[in-house]
Design a protein around this motif. Structure first.
Motif, short mmCIF file in Angstrom:
data_model
loop_
_atom_site.label_atom_id
_atom_site.label_comp_id
_atom_site.label_asym_id
_atom_site.label_seq_id
_atom_site.Cartn_x
_atom_site.Cartn_y
_atom_site.Cartn_z
N THR A 170 -27.46 65.69 79.53
CA THR A 170 -26.37 64.67 79.58
C THR A 170 -25.09 65.36 79.47
OG1 THR A 170 -28.19 63.08 78.68
CG2 THR A 170 -25.97 62.23 78.77
N VAL A 171 -24.88 65.94 78.38
CA VAL A 171 -23.59 66.66 78.17
C VAL A 171 -23.20 67.57 79.15
CG1 VAL A 171 -22.30 68.11 76.70
CG2 VAL A 171 -23.75 66.41 75.55
N ALA A 209 -18.37 53.61 75.55
CA ALA A 209 -19.31 54.20 74.53
C ALA A 209 -18.61 55.41 73.59
CB ALA A 209 -20.63 54.47 75.15
N HIS A 210 -17.63 56.10 74.01
CA HIS A 210 -16.86 56.97 73.44
C HIS A 210 -16.63 56.69 72.12
CE1 HIS A 210 -13.01 55.50 74.52
NE2 HIS A 210 -12.35 56.43 73.56
N HIS A 211 -16.33 55.42 71.77
CA HIS A 211 -15.91 54.85 70.45
C HIS A 211 -17.05 55.18 69.28
CE1 HIS A 211 -11.89 53.00 71.00
NE2 HIS A 211 -12.55 52.82 71.93
N THR A 212 -18.28 55.30 69.71
CA THR A 212 -19.49 55.38 69.11
C THR A 212 -19.96 56.81 68.87
OG1 THR A 212 -21.10 55.24 70.83
CG2 THR A 212 -20.08 53.17 69.68
N TYR A 243 -25.14 60.53 75.37
CA TYR A 243 -24.25 59.76 76.53
C TYR A 243 -23.14 59.40 75.91
CZ TYR A 243 -22.84 56.44 79.91
OH TYR A 243 -22.17 55.67 80.79
N SER A 244 -22.92 59.00 74.60
CA SER A 244 -21.68 58.73 73.89
C SER A 244 -21.08 60.16 73.87
CB SER A 244 -21.96 58.23 72.68
OG SER A 244 -22.68 56.65 72.71
N VAL A 245 -21.56 61.05 73.40
CA VAL A 245 -20.86 62.37 73.03
C VAL A 245 -20.36 62.80 74.47
CG1 VAL A 245 -21.22 64.75 72.72
CG2 VAL A 245 -22.16 63.19 70.94
N SER A 246 -21.08 62.70 75.50
CA SER A 246 -20.67 63.24 76.93
C SER A 246 -19.32 62.35 77.28
CB SER A 246 -21.71 63.16 77.70
OG SER A 246 -22.04 61.90 78.26
N LYS A 247 -19.26 61.12 76.91
CA LYS A 247 -18.21 60.43 77.30
C LYS A 247 -16.90 60.38 76.47
CE LYS A 247 -20.02 58.37 80.96
NZ LYS A 247 -19.66 58.66 82.47
N LEU A 248 -17.02 60.93 75.25
CA LEU A 248 -16.04 61.26 74.31
C LEU A 248 -15.44 62.37 75.08
CD1 LEU A 248 -14.24 61.21 71.79
CD2 LEU A 248 -16.19 62.20 70.70
N CYS A 280 -13.34 52.56 82.04
CA CYS A 280 -14.67 52.05 81.77
C CYS A 280 -14.83 50.80 82.40
CB CYS A 280 -14.82 51.84 80.14
SG CYS A 280 -16.33 50.70 79.74
N PRO A 281 -16.07 50.63 83.25
CA PRO A 281 -16.17 49.75 84.23
C PRO A 281 -16.90 48.62 83.55
CG PRO A 281 -18.09 51.22 84.53
CD PRO A 281 -16.93 51.84 83.53
N GLY A 282 -17.34 48.38 82.26
CA GLY A 282 -17.93 47.37 81.83
C GLY A 282 -19.54 47.57 82.00
N ALA A 283 -20.21 47.26 81.16
CA ALA A 283 -21.92 47.47 81.29
C ALA A 283 -22.11 46.87 82.56
CB ALA A 283 -22.54 46.52 80.36
#
Length: 377
Positions: A170-171, A209-212, A243-248, A280-283
């Motif tokens: 994922t990363v 999701a990068h916030h998490t 996923y969150s880590v990869s987006k951060l 971020c496109p939103g969910a």
């Protein structure tokens, strides 16, 4: 005495049952309110698409343009007369064949100038081959004024898997692959001899999701970047953490790349533009959960269908940033659907961004020995 005790115990039991039922009802109502709030907030549209835009003379590359938001992005931009390139793997489970996708886009957009080029973001070798082939074989580059690169592809898997170079998948795909692709693509753009080609526009699909995700720490997170050790395992929680880590990391890259490329162009006196924006496109209802276990996939898919945006609604901001003249001067920004988004302090931290950049460059060079991406160091 026994009868009195029994009556008291019975009343107490009835009270407990009533209390539990009341709690269940309240919990259900709260859940409905929360879901409705998320749905209502998420129904915000993205940036405005201007379908009158004419992209003739421009080349658009959509990474992961065969399904979901990438596919409707291909449809829309091909319909605006852009030369459109679908960059993805050849055969992907649960996805239509490349030939079928290309034919459908040509028919729907009434634009025959649509083609496919193979790209696997989990392989540095594939990325290098794609970039070299694109810049050497695209005969229309000499007559094009702008190349638009849309980094739409992404993956989220509950299983521990690795890229060809050994990074956690994922990363490796969402961050490392896009990092390497962007730098290599930019290098070839800057060294292009075409006199007309003046602008490279990069649109990066990131996520709120990068916030998490936990803050990047060189000592603690290097293993996560290189091998996925702290987050490896099995299960949806692990998948979402990756996923969150990869987006951060991806958003940190967008901000760092913007600053470095601007400084590089000024220092070298290069009269070309390199524009990059994240969003971020939103969910959105896509195939991002396609690798989830069978029982979980259909639950997630049902929620997506009921509450998430359609692919077109999710793709609006990316399409607008690529085509609408209203946003052509936007650079180094992060959009959350239709407005400028809140970037976390973790992503804005300059020291962390520099450290992540250095660690990533070291990893890529160690595994692929590519000197062509060092121009921004």
């Amino acid at each position: 005495l026994c009868n009195d005790w029994a009556i008291t115990e019975s009343g107490s039991g009835t009270l407990r049952i009533a209390l539990m039922l009341w709690l269940y009802v309240v919990s259900f109502v709260l859940c409905v309110i929360v879901v409705w709030s998320i749905w209502n907030k998420n129904r915000k549209k993205g940036l405005e698409i201007d379908r009158r835009s004419n992209l003739e003379g421009k080349i658009v590359v959509v990474v992961g343009g065969n399904t979901g938001m990438g596919r409707v992005t291909m449809d829309e931009l091909a319909g605006m007369k852009a030369e459109t390139v679908l960059a993805c793997r050849d055969k992907v489970p649960k996805e239509p064949s490349v030939d079928d996708t290309i034919n459908q886009i040509r028919i729907q957009s009434k634009n025959q100038n649509v083609r496919w080029e193979e790209l696997d973001l989990s392989s540095f070798k594939s990325i290098e081959s794609f970039v070299k082939n694109f810049w050497s074989s695209s005969s229309s580059l000499s007559n094009s004024s702008e190349v638009i690169l849309i980094l739409n592809a992404g993956v989220s898997t509950p299983y521990y898997r690795q890229t060809k170079e050994g990074a956690e998948l994922t990363v490796g795909v969402n961050y490392l692959g896009n990092f390497f692709l962007t730098l290599l693509f930019t290098h070839y753009f800057l060294n292009s001899t075409s006199s007309k080609l003046s602008t490279l526009r990069i649109v990066v699909v990131a996520s709120h999701a990068h916030h998490t995700a936990p803050r990047y720490d060189h000592e603690k997170n290097t293993a996560a970047l290189f091998e996925g050790t702290p987050f490896s395992g099995l299960g949806p929680t692990v998948g979402m953490m990756n996923y969150s880590v990869s987006k951060l990391y991806l958003l940190m890259f967008v901000l760092e790349f913007h600053e470095r490329i601007e400084e590089y162009l000024r220092r070298e006196g290069i009269n070309k533009r390199v524009v990059i924006n994240g969003l971020c496109p939103g969910a959105t209802n896509t195939l991002i959960a396609r690798e989830a276990p069978f029982y979980m996939y259909w639950v997630v898919k049902a929620v997506m269908i009921c509450f998430f945006k359609t692919p077109l609604e999710g793709a609006q901001t990316a399409i607008a940033l690529a085509s609408n003249k209203k946003y052509e001067n936007s650079n180094g920004m992060y959009y959350y659907m239709s407005e400028l988004g809140n970037v976390s302090d973790k992503a804005k931290n300059k020291e962390d961004r520099k450290q992540l950049w250095d660690d990533t460059m070291q990893y890529i060079y160690k595994n692929f020995h590519s000197d062509t991406i060092k121009f921004l160091n």
